[in-house]
Design a protein around this motif. Structure first.
Motif, PDB file in Angstrom:
ATOM      1  N   SER A 171      54.019  36.099  27.333  1.00  0.00           N
ATOM      2  CA  SER A 171      52.918  37.060  27.421  1.00  0.00           C
ATOM      3  C   SER A 171      53.186  38.035  28.560  1.00  0.00           C
ATOM      4  O   SER A 171      53.899  37.723  29.517  1.00  0.00           O
ATOM      5  N   GLN A 172      52.596  39.237  28.462  1.00  0.00           N
ATOM      6  CA  GLN A 172      52.687  40.219  29.537  1.00  0.00           C
ATOM      7  C   GLN A 172      51.562  40.056  30.557  1.00  0.00           C
ATOM      8  O   GLN A 172      51.622  40.645  31.631  1.00  0.00           O
ATOM      9  N   ILE A 173      50.537  39.283  30.220  1.00  0.00           N
ATOM     10  CA  ILE A 173      49.364  39.145  31.083  1.00  0.00           C
ATOM     11  C   ILE A 173      49.180  37.678  31.439  1.00  0.00           C
ATOM     12  O   ILE A 173      49.208  36.803  30.563  1.00  0.00           O
ATOM     13  N   LYS A 174      48.983  37.397  32.707  1.00  0.00           N
ATOM     14  CA  LYS A 174      48.822  36.011  33.140  1.00  0.00           C
ATOM     15  C   LYS A 174      47.474  35.456  32.724  1.00  0.00           C
ATOM     16  O   LYS A 174      46.449  36.143  32.807  1.00  0.00           O
ATOM     17  N   SER A 175      47.470  34.214  32.292  1.00  0.00           N
ATOM     18  CA  SER A 175      46.208  33.530  32.019  1.00  0.00           C
ATOM     19  C   SER A 175      45.574  33.149  33.352  1.00  0.00           C
ATOM     20  O   SER A 175      46.271  32.851  34.326  1.00  0.00           O
ATOM     21  N   ASN A 176      44.259  33.187  33.419  1.00  0.00           N
ATOM     22  CA  ASN A 176      43.543  32.899  34.656  1.00  0.00           C
ATOM     23  C   ASN A 176      43.024  31.470  34.652  1.00  0.00           C
ATOM     24  O   ASN A 176      42.309  31.062  33.727  1.00  0.00           O
ATOM     25  N   GLU A 177      43.384  30.722  35.678  1.00  0.00           N
ATOM     26  CA  GLU A 177      42.919  29.344  35.818  1.00  0.00           C
ATOM     27  C   GLU A 177      42.053  29.246  37.066  1.00  0.00           C
ATOM     28  O   GLU A 177      42.467  29.654  38.143  1.00  0.00           O
ATOM     29  N   GLY A 178      40.849  28.688  36.926  1.00  0.00           N
ATOM     30  CA  GLY A 178      39.957  28.545  38.068  1.00  0.00           C
ATOM     31  C   GLY A 178      39.181  29.818  38.351  1.00  0.00           C
ATOM     32  O   GLY A 178      39.253  30.807  37.611  1.00  0.00           O
ATOM     33  N   GLU A 179      38.435  29.795  39.447  1.00  0.00           N
ATOM     34  CA  GLU A 179      37.603  30.922  39.842  1.00  0.00           C
ATOM     35  C   GLU A 179      38.250  31.670  41.011  1.00  0.00           C
ATOM     36  O   GLU A 179      38.698  31.060  41.979  1.00  0.00           O
ATOM     37  N   ALA A 180      38.264  32.990  40.929  1.00  0.00           N
ATOM     38  CA  ALA A 180      38.841  33.801  42.003  1.00  0.00           C
ATOM     39  C   ALA A 180      37.922  33.809  43.218  1.00  0.00           C
ATOM     40  O   ALA A 180      36.694  33.766  43.090  1.00  0.00           O
ATOM     41  N   ILE A 181      38.523  33.840  44.398  1.00  0.00           N
ATOM     42  CA  ILE A 181      37.760  33.947  45.638  1.00  0.00           C
ATOM     43  C   ILE A 181      37.705  35.411  46.070  1.00  0.00           C
ATOM     44  O   ILE A 181      38.413  36.254  45.533  1.00  0.00           O
ATOM     45  N   GLU A 182      36.845  35.697  47.040  1.00  0.00           N
ATOM     46  CA  GLU A 182      36.829  37.028  47.629  1.00  0.00           C
ATOM     47  C   GLU A 182      37.956  37.137  48.644  1.00  0.00           C
ATOM     48  O   GLU A 182      38.133  36.267  49.486  1.00  0.00           O
ATOM     49  N   GLY A 183      38.723  38.207  48.564  1.00  0.00           N
ATOM     50  CA  GLY A 183      39.782  38.420  49.540  1.00  0.00           C
ATOM     51  C   GLY A 183      41.039  37.621  49.236  1.00  0.00           C
ATOM     52  O   GLY A 183      41.407  37.394  48.086  1.00  0.00           O
ATOM     53  N   GLY A 184      41.700  37.177  50.306  1.00  0.00           N
ATOM     54  CA  GLY A 184      42.981  36.504  50.165  1.00  0.00           C
ATOM     55  C   GLY A 184      44.122  37.505  50.172  1.00  0.00           C
ATOM     56  O   GLY A 184      43.923  38.715  50.025  1.00  0.00           O
ATOM     57  N   THR A 185      45.329  36.998  50.351  1.00  0.00           N
ATOM     58  CA  THR A 185      46.511  37.854  50.357  1.00  0.00           C
ATOM     59  C   THR A 185      47.531  37.338  49.366  1.00  0.00           C
ATOM     60  O   THR A 185      47.494  36.175  48.952  1.00  0.00           O
ATOM     61  N   LEU A 186      48.446  38.213  48.997  1.00  0.00           N
ATOM     62  CA  LEU A 186      49.508  37.877  48.053  1.00  0.00           C
ATOM     63  C   LEU A 186      50.847  38.244  48.668  1.00  0.00           C
ATOM     64  O   LEU A 186      50.968  39.269  49.339  1.00  0.00           O
ATOM     65  N   THR A 187      51.856  37.393  48.435  1.00  0.00           N
ATOM     66  CA  THR A 187      53.214  37.682  48.910  1.00  0.00           C
ATOM     67  C   THR A 187      54.105  37.964  47.718  1.00  0.00           C
ATOM     68  O   THR A 187      54.215  37.144  46.803  1.00  0.00           O
ATOM     69  N   PHE A 188      54.710  39.130  47.748  1.00  0.00           N
ATOM     70  CA  PHE A 188      55.550  39.623  46.658  1.00  0.00           C
ATOM     71  C   PHE A 188      57.001  39.570  47.110  1.00  0.00           C
ATOM     72  O   PHE A 188      57.367  40.173  48.119  1.00  0.00           O
TER      73      PHE A 188
END
Length: 615
Positions: free
Chosen positions: A63-80
């Motif tokens: 798939s081109q789009i990730k499936s979402n598991e769980g509930e998203a939080i406010e904020g947070g950071t991502l490392t690419f």
């Protein structure tokens, strides 16, 4: 060297021997794969040297789009993770950059004013909208009132005009100036110094720009409009020749995207924070860090949670890591292909065009055609990449299905045909050393530039060398080794300086959203690294963007002819079409790859503060 890496290296070398044996025996299937049909079923397999199965995969299974598991939080950071075996150059402005690593960083903090759909047609859903007059030549663009630079200044029509003025300036040292710009009324006169302004670009008001193009072409709505403004309030007082190396590009870059640059460790990492004033809305994430990771440690970084996702995942590593527990793999047909290029001339910096040398070492089309016949890319795709790269046939990839000629088989693997072509062209072994001399009886050593990178980079380069040796050609790696990314592209001419030591090279092209090949193979394209030009090539490329090309069938016909023409001329030959695989940590929501998903980077979110570690 770890036991795991040693085993992988030995396996890769075994694959070289296996593929070379196939080349010697001529047992390989000559049928050419087309599109995504190569290895089209994940249950298919090929037999390896030890009698085991080499499982084949298909990009269609992802798939081109990730499936979402769980509930998203406010904020947070991502490392690419920016996958590279070298530091990124750090030319962090769309108007000046030239390499993919820099573009991977740019995508997080800056963007085009126009967006496009899954068919690569410009939409009115971006930061700017557009209208076209009845002639098809005049475009009126309107930038949104809420579109602002990261320092709070509005993105204006003057900024958009300024980008055109800089790229068209005689002192501009970037790679962008070409046919897309010369199609603007008055651009040629401005570029030559005959005019102080570009007559075809008018600022109507602060947010409205009008551009008049000389020729109405179908490419104008599929990618040939320059859609990246340049902040005039920052760059306006600089000399054009000094812009690309300035701190405002290298150290403190600015954009209007969802994140803004906070700090840079040159060549290593970029830390960004969210742009609360982003025109689409406040991003979900608090920030993003982009950091360079070597291809050799990509799996460890993903498993340990050192990165959430990566710019690209080496598909040769997928089979051993398909069951990584903390990620989901996304996949699509990449807008790119690998190729072998032949150096046929040089770049004329003064006139901004290719100069083809009829006496170049690789000028004989028979030599070039024989070298294509000699390599078995179907087997390479299956045994090095498990079907996630597959034999390429033409220079328009299947990522553009309307224009990729799937009926064209390209040039088949046929070493006996290669030998016959070379014999008839006068390339024969005069001195009995098993290597052919030139038709004039002189020694022929072909110098080969190839890039370092993944674990199979060295074995793959050695396979090509051995395949050419099997038909009597002496091909040697330049300097006896692979070249790192920046050095490689400097030597093949990304800055207009062609290293005369390079005879052939192995590289890859990312194809733009517009199918028009002029930016890679046009006479005025600095990225035309083979330095090939001809009147017929000019005519076909021009026909592909002519008024007649507004008719889809006509444009398809022209590009089918061009694909065959390049097969006949062989200034380069495609080797492999490519899948793009991207593993994404399970904590990440709303991640996507590709176009037409109606999702954007400000949508990305996470379900917890820390990355999920593999079990």
């Amino acid at each position: 060297m770890s036991d795991s890496k040693l085993m992988k290296t030995l396996l890769a070398l075994m694959l070289v021997l296996l593929v070379a044996l196939a080349a010697c025996s001529g047992d390989s299937d000559d049928d050419q794969s087309e599109g995504t049909d190569s290895g089209s079923d994940s249950e298919d397999s090929t037999e390896t040297e030890d009698g085991g199965d080499n499982e084949l995969y298909s990009v269609e299974d992802f798939s081109q789009i990730k499936s979402n598991e769980g509930e998203a939080i406010e904020g947070g950071t991502l490392t690419f993770g920016l996958v590279s075996d070298t530091a990124f150059e750090g030319t962090l402005n769309w108007n000046f950059y030239s390499g993919n690593p820099d573009s991977q960083i740019l995508n997080w903090f800056d963007e085009a004013l126009l967006t496009w759909d899954e068919n690569y047609v410009y939409t009115n859903d971006g930061a700017a909208t557009y209208e076209i007059d009845e002639s098809g030549n005049v475009f009126t663009f309107t930038i949104g009132d809420n579109v602002n630079w990261h320092d709070g200044e509005p993105v204006t029509a003057e900024d958009w005009l300024f980008a055109h003025e800089v790229i068209g300036h005689p002192d501009y040292d970037g790679p962008r100036y070409g046919s897309d710009f010369t199609n603007i009324e008055g651009m040629a006169e401005y570029h030559s110094g005959e005019a102080e302004t570009i007559s075809g670009i008018q600022v109507i008001d602060e947010k409205t720009l009008e551009i008049t193009y000389i020729q109405a072409t179908p490419s104008l709505i599929t990618g040939s409009i320059w859609t990246y403004p340049l902040a005039k309030h920052i760059f306006g007082d600089m000399e054009v020749a000094e812009m690309s190396a300035s701190p405002e590009v290298r150290e403190n870059p600015i954009g209007f995207g969802p994140f803004k640059v906070e700090s840079i460790v040159p060549g290593e990492s970029v830390t960004m924070v969210k742009n609360e004033d982003y025109w689409r809305g406040e991003p979900n994430l608090d920030g993003v860090t982009v950091k360079v990771i070597n291809p050799n440690v990509i799996v460890q970084e993903l498993e340990s949670g050192g990165v959430d996702t990566v710019s690209e995942f080496p598909v040769d590593q997928f089979p051993d890591n398909a069951d990584m527990s903390n990620v989901e793999y996304l996949g699509m047909i990449d807008r790119s292909y690998s190729y072998i290029g032949f150096k046929l001339g040089t770049w004329d910096k003064e006139n901004g065009e290719v100069v083809t040398d009829p006496d170049a070492k690789m000028a004989d089309v028979n030599l070039r055609k024989a070298m294509w016949h000699a390599v078995d890319n179907t087997t390479v795709g299956e045994r090095f990449y498990n079907g996630l790269r597959w034999n390429a046939t033409t220079l328009i990839p299947p990522s553009h299905p309307e224009f990729h000629d799937e009926t064209n088989p390209g040039v088949p693997y046929d070493p006996e045909a290669a030998k016959q072509i070379l014999d008839e062209a006068g390339y024969v072994d005069v001195d009995g050393d098993n290597f052919r001399e030139t038709p004039d009886g002189e020694e022929l050593v072909i110098n080969f530039a190839s890039m370092s990178g993944s674990e199979v980079a060295e074995p793959l380069a050695q396979y090509y060398i051995q395949a050419w040796e099997q038909v009597g050609l002496n091909v040697q790696l330049i300097d006896g080794r692979l070249q790192e990314f920046n050095s490689f592209y400097d030597r093949v001419g990304q800055n207009g300086d062609d290293d005369p030591a390079v005879d052939i090279y192995s590289a890859a092209w990312g194809v733009g959203i517009d199918v028009d090949p002029r930016g890679l193979y046009g006479r005025d394209a600095i990225f035309n690294f083979s330095r090939y030009s001809s009147d017929e090539n000019d005519e076909l490329l021009a026909a592909g963007v002519s008024e007649d090309a507004f008719d889809l069938e006509n444009r398809q016909k022209v590009y089918n002819e061009w694909q065959q023409f390049m097969i006949d001329e062989v200034p380069v030959f495609p080797t492999l079409y490519r899948s793009e695989l991207v593993p994404v940590n399970n904590r990440v929501h709303n991640y996507y790859i590709g176009d037409g998903t109606n999702m954007y980077r400000y949508d990305i979110a996470v379900t917890q503060e820390d990355t999920i570690v593999a079990e």
